[in-house]
Scaffold this motif. Structure first.
Motif, PDB file in Angstrom:
ATOM      1  N   LEU A  43       5.324   1.050   8.442  1.00 55.39           N
ATOM      2  CA  LEU A  43       6.185   1.443   7.319  1.00 55.39           C
ATOM      3  C   LEU A  43       5.428   1.294   6.012  1.00 55.39           C
ATOM      4  N   VAL A  44       4.697   0.179   5.879  1.00 54.69           N
ATOM      5  CA  VAL A  44       3.851  -0.097   4.726  1.00 54.69           C
ATOM      6  C   VAL A  44       2.951  -1.263   5.099  1.00 54.69           C
ATOM      7  N   SER A  45       1.836  -1.401   4.410  1.00 55.35           N
ATOM      8  CA  SER A  45       0.941  -2.543   4.606  1.00 55.35           C
ATOM      9  C   SER A  45       0.991  -3.431   3.372  1.00 55.35           C
ATOM     10  N   VAL A  46       0.952  -4.737   3.611  1.00 55.58           N
ATOM     11  CA  VAL A  46       0.928  -5.710   2.521  1.00 55.58           C
ATOM     12  C   VAL A  46      -0.370  -6.503   2.622  1.00 55.58           C
ATOM     13  N   GLY A  92       0.820  -1.204   0.000  1.00 54.30           N
ATOM     14  CA  GLY A  92       0.000   0.000   0.000  1.00 54.30           C
ATOM     15  C   GLY A  92       0.852   1.251   0.000  1.00 54.30           C
ATOM     16  N   ALA A  93       0.335   2.288   0.649  1.00 55.14           N
ATOM     17  CA  ALA A  93       1.031   3.575   0.688  1.00 55.14           C
ATOM     18  C   ALA A  93       2.312   3.443   1.515  1.00 55.14           C
ATOM     19  N   LEU A  94       3.388   4.026   1.017  1.00 59.16           N
ATOM     20  CA  LEU A  94       4.686   4.011   1.685  1.00 59.16           C
ATOM     21  C   LEU A  94       4.753   5.191   2.655  1.00 59.16           C
ATOM     22  N   ASN A  95       5.026   4.888   3.930  1.00 53.95           N
ATOM     23  CA  ASN A  95       4.991   5.926   4.962  1.00 53.95           C
ATOM     24  C   ASN A  95       6.371   6.389   5.415  1.00 53.95           C
ATOM     25  N   VAL A  96       7.452   5.767   4.918  1.00 55.40           N
ATOM     26  CA  VAL A  96       8.809   6.201   5.253  1.00 55.40           C
ATOM     27  C   VAL A  96       9.643   6.260   3.982  1.00 55.40           C
TER      28      VAL A  96
END
Length: 378
Positions: free
Chosen positions: A206-209, A188-192
């Motif tokens: 950090l991210v969701s898979v 999903g959306a990259l947060n770092v």
């Protein structure tokens, strides 16, 4: 003079009213003769039939991921590199992030050195104990010195084991600097980004898979449909149908029935899984769901328009021997294939098909076929 004119006016008015009454009275009588009072309602009849009918339950649901993982950092560190593109499909074990490992590497090297030091001290203590054992046999050392030799061996054994555990811990922490995908799925959306400081317990992953293949569809059914589903499941797998993004019906298998019925809504939660190799089912999408729940071998069916709904539930109209409409309560199980599946009447029962919406209990009716015969044969 005024009284004379007033009398003349009254005479003319009376003559006009009389003429009007004489003109309209025969027409009113004719209209009354042509228009009969309380004409019977015109209806058509149909017989309830029995046929084997597949049990197809329709409902709504949503596509859900069967597995979703929020990737979190297990150690505090700085992101050195992001090893995938935002939104990529990744495989289990594929590298996702690399953290700066300088401090973890130093801690690991220190732990390894400590193991070597502890091992050397243990070896020396064991050698001293071996020499002391020979001296003790000849009574050349005191019991106090012997106890010291034993204590040293036990102490250095404990230190050596602790040092080995420190090496294992440092190795794990060093491994945490390489973050890999735990499952196959879509990121999903990259947060770092490179340079970001990460730490355990952060509220933002950090991210969701999300796993896409297989994928699930979650839905609910009314509690009265649960018996049909359980009966079908006892004979084999239950097929569930949805439409994918291209509009093609896609079959899945029911694999979850909740352990209780909601007393608030009278429904039960279910879930089915589907093959999704082409990613045409997307998590969160609304779906119309159909469940194949076996076959009713002797379903009593009628056209849907023959079944009425009132304050006390569903009913049909039957016609008694006096050609009057009476109410017959029925239970509407479902509507499918343009047929209403009901209970409460038997095969062959004659009910009102068309014209039922305008009926009230006790009304006199005229059956359409009888009226046609009366016109043909007066």
């Amino acid at each position: 003079m005024a009284l004379k004119h007033k009398g003349t006016l009254l005479l003319i008015t009376g003559l006009l009213l009389g003429s009007a009454s004489w003109y309209f009275w025969p027409r009113q009588q004719a209209d009354a003769a042509v228009k009969p009072a309380n004409a019977p309602a015109l209806v058509s009849m149909i017989s309830a039939s029995v046929k084997p009918l597949p049990i197809t339950l329709t409902t709504q649901g949503h596509v859900v991921a069967l597995n979703q993982v929020d990737i979190q950092a297990q150690i505090t560190g700085t992101v050195k590199s992001v090893d995938f593109h935002e939104g990529d499909f990744v495989k289990a074990g594929q590298p996702l992030f690399t953290l700066d490992s300088a401090s973890q590497q130093a801690a690991y090297d220190h732990a390894v050195a400590t193991v070597g030091e502890s091992k050397a001290m243990l070896v020396k203590a064991q050698s001293d104990l071996q020499r002391g054992r020979a001296l003790k046999a000849k009574n050349y050392i005191s019991m106090s010195d012997w106890d010291t030799l034993l204590s040293n061996v036990q102490q250095y054994q404990a230190q050596y084991q602790a040092a080995q555990q420190d090496v294992a811990t440092a190795r794990v922490n060093l491994g945490y600097t390489h973050i890999v995908a735990p499952v196959s799925g879509k990121t999903g959306a990259l947060n770092v980004h490179p340079g970001s400081l990460v730490q355990p317990g952060s509220t933002l992953p950090l991210v969701s898979v999300m796993q896409f293949d297989p994928i699930g569809v979650s839905f609910t059914l009314p509690e009265q449909d649960l018996k049909s589903v359980l009966a079908a499941q006892s004979k084999g797998s239950v097929t569930v149908w949805v439409e994918n993004a291209s509009g093609t019906p896609t079959a899945g298998k029911l694999d979850f029935i909740d352990n209780s019925v909601s007393t608030a809504s009278g429904t039960i939660n279910l879930k089915a899984h589907f093959s999704n190799k082409q990613s045409l089912l997307w998590p969160g999408l609304f779906q119309n769901v159909k469940v194949d729940a076996g076959v009713t071998p002797d379903a009593v069916v009628l056209p849907p328009q023959a079944v009425q709904n009132g304050p006390d539930g569903h009913f049909v109209y039957v016609i008694d021997q006096h050609n009057q409409a009476t109410v017959k309560p029925v239970t509407l199980l479902r509507v499918q294939q343009q047929l209403a599946v009901i209970t409460g009447i038997s095969e062959g029962t004659q009910v009102v098909n068309e014209g039922a919406n305008n009926l009230r209990p006790g009304m006199t009716v005229q059956i359409a076929s009888n009226q046609h015969q009366a016109v043909a044969h007066p």
